[in-house]
Design a protein around this motif. Sequence first.
Motif, PDB file in Angstrom:
ATOM      1  N   THR A  57      54.187  73.254  35.970  1.00  0.00           N
ATOM      2  CA  THR A  57      55.165  72.512  35.382  1.00  0.00           C
ATOM      3  C   THR A  57      55.095  71.900  34.297  1.00  0.00           C
ATOM      4  O   THR A  57      53.746  71.808  33.567  1.00  0.00           O
ATOM      5  CB  THR A  57      55.687  71.027  36.394  1.00  0.00           C
ATOM      6  OG1 THR A  57      54.379  70.347  36.414  1.00  0.00           O
ATOM      7  CG2 THR A  57      55.920  71.557  37.890  1.00  0.00           C
ATOM      8  N   GLY A  58      55.972  71.460  33.375  1.00  0.00           N
ATOM      9  CA  GLY A  58      55.805  70.989  32.148  1.00  0.00           C
ATOM     10  C   GLY A  58      55.870  72.043  31.143  1.00  0.00           C
ATOM     11  O   GLY A  58      56.042  73.176  31.104  1.00  0.00           O
TER      12      GLY A  58
ATOM     13  N   ASN B 245      51.256  76.139  27.855  1.00  0.00           N
ATOM     14  CA  ASN B 245      49.826  76.244  27.217  1.00  0.00           C
ATOM     15  C   ASN B 245      49.999  77.350  26.260  1.00  0.00           C
ATOM     16  O   ASN B 245      50.988  78.173  26.024  1.00  0.00           O
ATOM     17  CB  ASN B 245      48.609  76.356  28.064  1.00  0.00           C
ATOM     18  CG  ASN B 245      48.780  77.571  29.068  1.00  0.00           C
ATOM     19  OD1 ASN B 245      49.082  78.733  28.588  1.00  0.00           O
ATOM     20  ND2 ASN B 245      48.333  77.193  30.326  1.00  0.00           N
TER      21      ASN B 245
ATOM     22  N   GLU C  19      53.841  74.327  43.962  1.00  0.00           N
ATOM     23  CA  GLU C  19      52.921  75.313  43.892  1.00  0.00           C
ATOM     24  C   GLU C  19      53.946  76.426  44.224  1.00  0.00           C
ATOM     25  O   GLU C  19      53.614  77.735  43.851  1.00  0.00           O
ATOM     26  CB  GLU C  19      51.660  75.215  44.894  1.00  0.00           C
ATOM     27  CG  GLU C  19      50.826  76.334  44.760  1.00  0.00           C
ATOM     28  CD  GLU C  19      49.346  76.249  45.494  1.00  0.00           C
ATOM     29  OE1 GLU C  19      48.741  76.985  45.698  1.00  0.00           O
ATOM     30  OE2 GLU C  19      49.290  74.966  46.132  1.00  0.00           O
TER      31      GLU C  19
ATOM     32  N   CYS D  67      53.857  68.784  46.672  1.00  0.00           N
ATOM     33  CA  CYS D  67      52.809  69.633  46.005  1.00  0.00           C
ATOM     34  C   CYS D  67      52.745  71.057  46.442  1.00  0.00           C
ATOM     35  O   CYS D  67      52.796  72.089  45.694  1.00  0.00           O
ATOM     36  CB  CYS D  67      51.273  69.200  46.468  1.00  0.00           C
ATOM     37  SG  CYS D  67      50.821  67.461  45.441  1.00  0.00           S
TER      38      CYS D  67
ATOM     39  N   ALA E 282      44.483  77.655  39.421  1.00  0.00           N
ATOM     40  CA  ALA E 282      45.606  77.349  38.511  1.00  0.00           C
ATOM     41  C   ALA E 282      46.827  78.426  38.616  1.00  0.00           C
ATOM     42  O   ALA E 282      47.016  79.351  37.714  1.00  0.00           O
ATOM     43  CB  ALA E 282      45.065  77.348  37.177  1.00  0.00           C
TER      44      ALA E 282
ATOM     45  N   HIS F 161      51.288  77.250  31.889  1.00  0.00           N
ATOM     46  CA  HIS F 161      51.437  75.759  31.765  1.00  0.00           C
ATOM     47  C   HIS F 161      50.526  74.764  31.495  1.00  0.00           C
ATOM     48  O   HIS F 161      49.255  75.083  32.422  1.00  0.00           O
ATOM     49  CB  HIS F 161      52.385  75.180  32.865  1.00  0.00           C
ATOM     50  CG  HIS F 161      53.866  75.935  33.020  1.00  0.00           C
ATOM     51  ND1 HIS F 161      54.768  75.490  32.264  1.00  0.00           N
ATOM     52  CD2 HIS F 161      54.135  77.007  33.672  1.00  0.00           C
ATOM     53  CE1 HIS F 161      56.004  76.130  32.601  1.00  0.00           C
ATOM     54  NE2 HIS F 161      55.469  77.429  33.253  1.00  0.00           N
ATOM     55  N   VAL F 162      50.600  73.619  30.954  1.00  0.00           N
ATOM     56  CA  VAL F 162      49.571  72.727  30.633  1.00  0.00           C
ATOM     57  C   VAL F 162      49.049  72.182  32.021  1.00  0.00           C
ATOM     58  O   VAL F 162      47.794  72.011  32.623  1.00  0.00           O
ATOM     59  CB  VAL F 162      49.948  71.398  29.733  1.00  0.00           C
ATOM     60  CG1 VAL F 162      48.950  70.654  29.581  1.00  0.00           C
ATOM     61  CG2 VAL F 162      50.099  72.396  28.338  1.00  0.00           C
ATOM     62  N   ASN F 163      50.054  71.932  32.791  1.00  0.00           N
ATOM     63  CA  ASN F 163      49.952  71.433  34.213  1.00  0.00           C
ATOM     64  C   ASN F 163      49.614  72.663  35.016  1.00  0.00           C
ATOM     65  O   ASN F 163      50.370  73.607  35.205  1.00  0.00           O
ATOM     66  CB  ASN F 163      51.193  70.682  35.079  1.00  0.00           C
ATOM     67  CG  ASN F 163      50.988  70.378  36.405  1.00  0.00           C
ATOM     68  OD1 ASN F 163      50.479  70.987  37.224  1.00  0.00           O
ATOM     69  ND2 ASN F 163      51.407  69.083  36.767  1.00  0.00           N
ATOM     70  N   LEU F 164      48.388  72.765  35.824  1.00  0.00           N
ATOM     71  CA  LEU F 164      47.736  73.783  36.561  1.00  0.00           C
ATOM     72  C   LEU F 164      48.757  74.267  37.821  1.00  0.00           C
ATOM     73  O   LEU F 164      48.592  75.514  37.956  1.00  0.00           O
ATOM     74  CB  LEU F 164      46.454  73.597  36.969  1.00  0.00           C
ATOM     75  CG  LEU F 164      45.267  72.970  36.033  1.00  0.00           C
ATOM     76  CD1 LEU F 164      43.982  72.907  36.578  1.00  0.00           C
ATOM     77  CD2 LEU F 164      45.209  74.193  34.831  1.00  0.00           C
ATOM     78  N   MET F 165      49.565  73.325  37.985  1.00  0.00           N
ATOM     79  CA  MET F 165      50.653  73.460  38.958  1.00  0.00           C
ATOM     80  C   MET F 165      51.746  74.443  38.523  1.00  0.00           C
ATOM     81  O   MET F 165      52.475  74.833  39.358  1.00  0.00           O
ATOM     82  CB  MET F 165      50.946  72.336  39.878  1.00  0.00           C
ATOM     83  CG  MET F 165      49.774  71.996  40.893  1.00  0.00           C
ATOM     84  SD  MET F 165      49.358  73.082  41.829  1.00  0.00           S
ATOM     85  CE  MET F 165      47.655  73.339  42.022  1.00  0.00           C
TER      86      MET F 165
END
Length: 155
Positions: free
Chosen positions: A69-70, A73, A34, A30, A58, A63-67
Amino acid sequence: ALATSAAPSARPPTSAAAMRWVARVGAAACLLVEAAAFPSYASSIPNGGRVSRNGQPAPGVGHVNLMGTGPRNPFGSDFATARDWTAELCQKDSDGDGQSNGLELGDPECVWTPGDTPARTDDISHPGFSDSTTAAEAAPVPAVAPTAAPTAAPT
């Protein structure tokens, strides 16, 4: 009597030890995610390090993932197109919640530049999700004084 020799075998870790190991690896992962997501673009938008959604930090704002990745948005897609904090990106409402990206990120007048302190540093909302809005008010639009009716040219 026959003697049997048993090869020494490694004992599997106890379930408590295994859980501690999994927790440490998970926490480290994690932190790496981050650390990888946060610094890359946070300084390119106002309050990039203060964005939250539903009370959760966030750091991966785009990104859709708040961290971070992926998939992106809507704000992330718009930022990727703009490649910088521009007046157009600031004035846009990427997530369709009725608030401009600038208002959500504390730059309602779209005057922030990297390295400056934004006009507002509290009540920062997420410009990529419509369920995250700020209670801050948009900057008032200056009233335009009425102009006098033109007078006819003398004849």
